[in-house]
Design an enzyme around this catalytic site. Structure first.
Site, PDB file in Angstrom:
ATOM      1  N   HIS B  12       0.827  -1.213   0.000  1.00  0.00           N
ATOM      2  CA  HIS B  12       0.000   0.000   0.000  1.00  0.00           C
ATOM      3  C   HIS B  12       0.863   1.266   0.000  1.00  0.00           C
ATOM      4  CE1 HIS B  12      -0.320  -0.657   4.651  1.00  0.00           C
ATOM      5  NE2 HIS B  12       0.726   0.085   4.382  1.00  0.00           N
ATOM      6  N   HIS B  59      -1.333   5.563   9.005  1.00  0.00           N
ATOM      7  CA  HIS B  59       0.021   6.120   9.048  1.00  0.00           C
ATOM      8  C   HIS B  59      -0.052   7.580   9.470  1.00  0.00           C
ATOM      9  CE1 HIS B  59      -0.138   2.880   6.061  1.00  0.00           C
ATOM     10  NE2 HIS B  59       1.126   2.630   6.318  1.00  0.00           N
ATOM     11  N   HIS B 194      10.820  -3.891   3.736  1.00  0.00           N
ATOM     12  CA  HIS B 194      11.333  -2.528   3.637  1.00  0.00           C
ATOM     13  C   HIS B 194      11.625  -1.997   5.033  1.00  0.00           C
ATOM     14  CE1 HIS B 194       7.014  -1.706   4.295  1.00  0.00           C
ATOM     15  NE2 HIS B 194       7.206  -0.400   4.377  1.00  0.00           N
ATOM     16  N   GLU B 241       4.744  -5.259   8.640  1.00  0.00           N
ATOM     17  CA  GLU B 241       3.313  -5.099   8.346  1.00  0.00           C
ATOM     18  C   GLU B 241       2.775  -6.230   7.476  1.00  0.00           C
ATOM     19  OE1 GLU B 241       2.820  -1.248   6.510  1.00  0.00           O
ATOM     20  OE2 GLU B 241       3.798  -1.839   4.659  1.00  0.00           O
TER      21      GLU B 241
HETATM   22 FE   LIG Z   1       2.023   0.726   5.879  1.00  0.00          FE
END
Ligand SMILES: [Fe+3]
Ligand SMILES: [Fe+3]
Lengths: 126, 285, 285, 126
Positions: B12, B59, B194, B241
């Site tokens: 996302h 976020h 990441h 995540e």
């Molecule tokens: Fe995220």
């Protein structure tokens, strides 16, 4: 002692990986005033007020002197060290027109171009 | 009863949405990613659900750090697209499905999942980018109403991978017990490997990602045995995540059929992936 | 390691606090209640813990209905006393114990309890009235720092009684694994039977309350077998908050020693009770 | 299907007890604008604004016409029926100097005195 919950007994515990800041509860407590300030920068009106008087804006959110210095100096590493969450710190970077790759360069001691080149070459390895 | 017809796992990353919003999908640095979406999008266009459940995290846009829920569900009939600081994305607001939300909430709480209820919520790129990956040109409205389910992946302690998978399994039972006949799509979002901050920023781990991609299809239990430490070490501090994919996978049958998957490095600082799974038993030959 | 030294169950009716704040504890309508507190207060004064964990619910003062967590924990070092609409109670603000809060959070999430974290929280009568029941004259400060744990008892679906007891058991393990030597008091608040709205408003059920009072000491498992329907029918729509006593009880040993209990009708619309349990094994003779 | 959680398999399910409003998710959705308005009345400043213009204050919170009518008429039963939580509705009652026993009288069709007397006699029985 019984196993109280499926999905519970495995997988917990603390995290410690070299070169990897963990945004844990203690860090979040340390950074909450600063992170709230960063989150506020989502509105144009707040960005204008921040720009007009950065120190005053920081003070109104109750940042510590160290945190305020880090923000005013754009010391991105210090913001992380002082409890900033990268998702919150990034709001300020965006305001400044800085990319996540610029920040990556700062955190890894290289330039934005080098950092980007490393990503394009498949990413950096741990 | 409602039925999960497919599961879609997708990154996302905000820049994926930005590339679409700015017409850059044919640029050299993006073309391979978007070409990789095409087969999934074509199949999804033929398999439109009545409602979608999107597992995602916020976020710093819809939720502040004063309240950090481990698991949460939205029960509204409308979710505004958040302004993340550069104007709202030019995409439709999200229509909710409160009846399904409340049914899922009741079932999950009865099964011992301690959800937080959001009666009001602005949704950020964590939810809207996956909708764009699925439906690049929604026009006036997304294909169907959405139930948002939020997972804390930002602030340690995150729920364990095993707990996420258990939530998904309970979610599957809750969907099956909904009294209306509804076709449901489930989106698990985020990942793949990441890391944004620290000396290890820019970390990507294609071997781990390949293992995860394979196991999420064929052996998800294997992924539930990994600890937080394993995820952060192998997938990066933000790659953890990917545990949200396990919520989606838990809601599906033990055997699923992969329709399509694609892996791409980098979207911003992230290894971006899409994986689409058909949840209906293969037609007998 | 930290150790639970006592558990205190008590109603948290706002008028109990108001009677104290206004010096009415000797009035005819209140005297029996406050006389009933005296033996518990005397014992507690001799057994001061290093930290207290208060299980309570908010009543439209610290949390609004846009976010309703099933279980939550405060992790702050300071909690302001809420202004509930008639000025703040003239009692000290609450000092937190963030280290213990964060340890409990980590342990409980690892055990599969999906807590919401409050980093900022105003505490209302649900928390301050129990502190006043314990310590009528705190002076400048309450006897020790406090960790607030919140339970959704206001908006259906509440957690089940069984889930509350399981949370308490996990809380007991989490306390025991805290690395520092701390003496801990646990307060379970709310109840007993009452109902505020509907044609059944004013409902009080002393038989159920007596059964509950007995069973919470000697056979708490029996109380975990009761459903939401059972609690609402037998204890009233607000009496269901007695499930919070089970969190406290779960954190204690299987065998506890009752120090004192008292039952009083009515405090406002509520059957008010106090029950104090010693958690240390009786000294060998 | 396995038992996923200790403390889970027993005790759930819907609640339906005669004479007993259940503040469930659908009710809370219906009442959220009105309940938010009630919660705002914790501050003296909000109470003043409400008193100065009750209808305007209700409108600024987005109450439905029915909800606004219930509030302006002090129709306590209607407030509950239209999604009010008793803990929120009580904020308005407090402003008006009304006690929970007064509300109890309204809900049970008796006077405050009779309701209080019933409580003093040990409470009402279901
Ligand atoms: Fe995220
Ligand atoms: Fe209460």
């Amino acid at each position: 002692m019984s196993s109280p919950t499926a999905g519970a007994p495995t997988g917990g515990g603390r995290v410690d990986v070299p070169g990897t800041p963990i945004f844990d509860g203690a860090t979040s407590r340390r950074g909450i005033r600063m992170n709230k300030m960063f989150m506020s920068l989502r509105t144009a009106e707040a960005r204008e007020r921040f720009t007009a008087d950065e120190a005053g804006y920081c003070a109104s959110f109750g940042l510590s002197a160290e945190q305020q210095r880090a923000v005013l100096d754009r010391d991105w590493q210090a913001m992380i060290d002082l409890g900033g969450s990268i998702f919150y710190v990034y709001k300020l970077a965006m305001m400044d027109g800085r990319s996540m790759q610029y920040l990556g360069g700062v955190f890894t001691g290289t330039s934005e171009e080098e950092f980007l080149a490393a990503l394009r070459a498949g990413g950096r390895r741990g | 009863m409602a039925e999960v017809i497919w599961g879609l796992a997708t990154s996302h990353v905000p820049s994926i949405g930005a590339a679409m919003d700015r017409g850059k999908t044919e640029d050299a640095s993006w073309k391979d990613l978007f070409d990789g979406y095409a087969p999934a999008r074509a199949w999804l266009a033929e398999h439109r659900p009545d409602v979608a459940i999107v597992i995602y995290n916020d976020h710093a846009n819809g939720i502040d750090l004063d309240v950090v829920p481990t698991f949460a569900i939205g029960t509204s009939d409308h979710y505004d697209v958040a302004d993340e600081g550069f104007g709202k994305r030019p995409v439709p607001d999200v229509v909710g499905h409160p009846e399904l939300s409340l049914h899922l909430l009741e079932s999950l709480v009865d099964e011992g999942f301690d959800l937080t209820v959001f009666q009001e919520l602005d949704v950020d790129h964590g939810l809207t980018v996956p909708l764009s990956v699925w439906t690049p040109d929604p026009g006036e409205a997304w294909p169907c109403p959405v139930v948002p389910i939020l997972v804390n992946v930002i602030q340690y302690p995150q729920p364990t991978a095993a707990r996420c998978y258990a939530l998904g399994q309970a979610l599957g039972r809750a969907i099956a017990s909904f009294p209306q006949d509804l076709k449901v799509g489930v989106l698990g979002t985020g990942g793949m490997s990441h890391q944004l901050a620290g000396a290890r920023a820019g970390f990507i781990n294609p071997e781990f990602d390949a293992m995860f991609m394979e196991a999420v299809e064929t052996d998800p239990e294997r992924l539930t045995a990994l600890s937080r430490q394993d995820y952060v070490r192998e997938a990066g501090s933000e790659g953890i995540e990917m545990i949200m994919w396990l919520v989606m996978r838990g809601a599906m049958r033990a055997e699923v059929t992969k329709v399509h998957s694609h892996y791409f490095v980098p979207a911003s600082n992230t290894a971006a992936a899409v994986a689409l799974f058909d949840n209906r038993a293969p037609a007998t030959a």
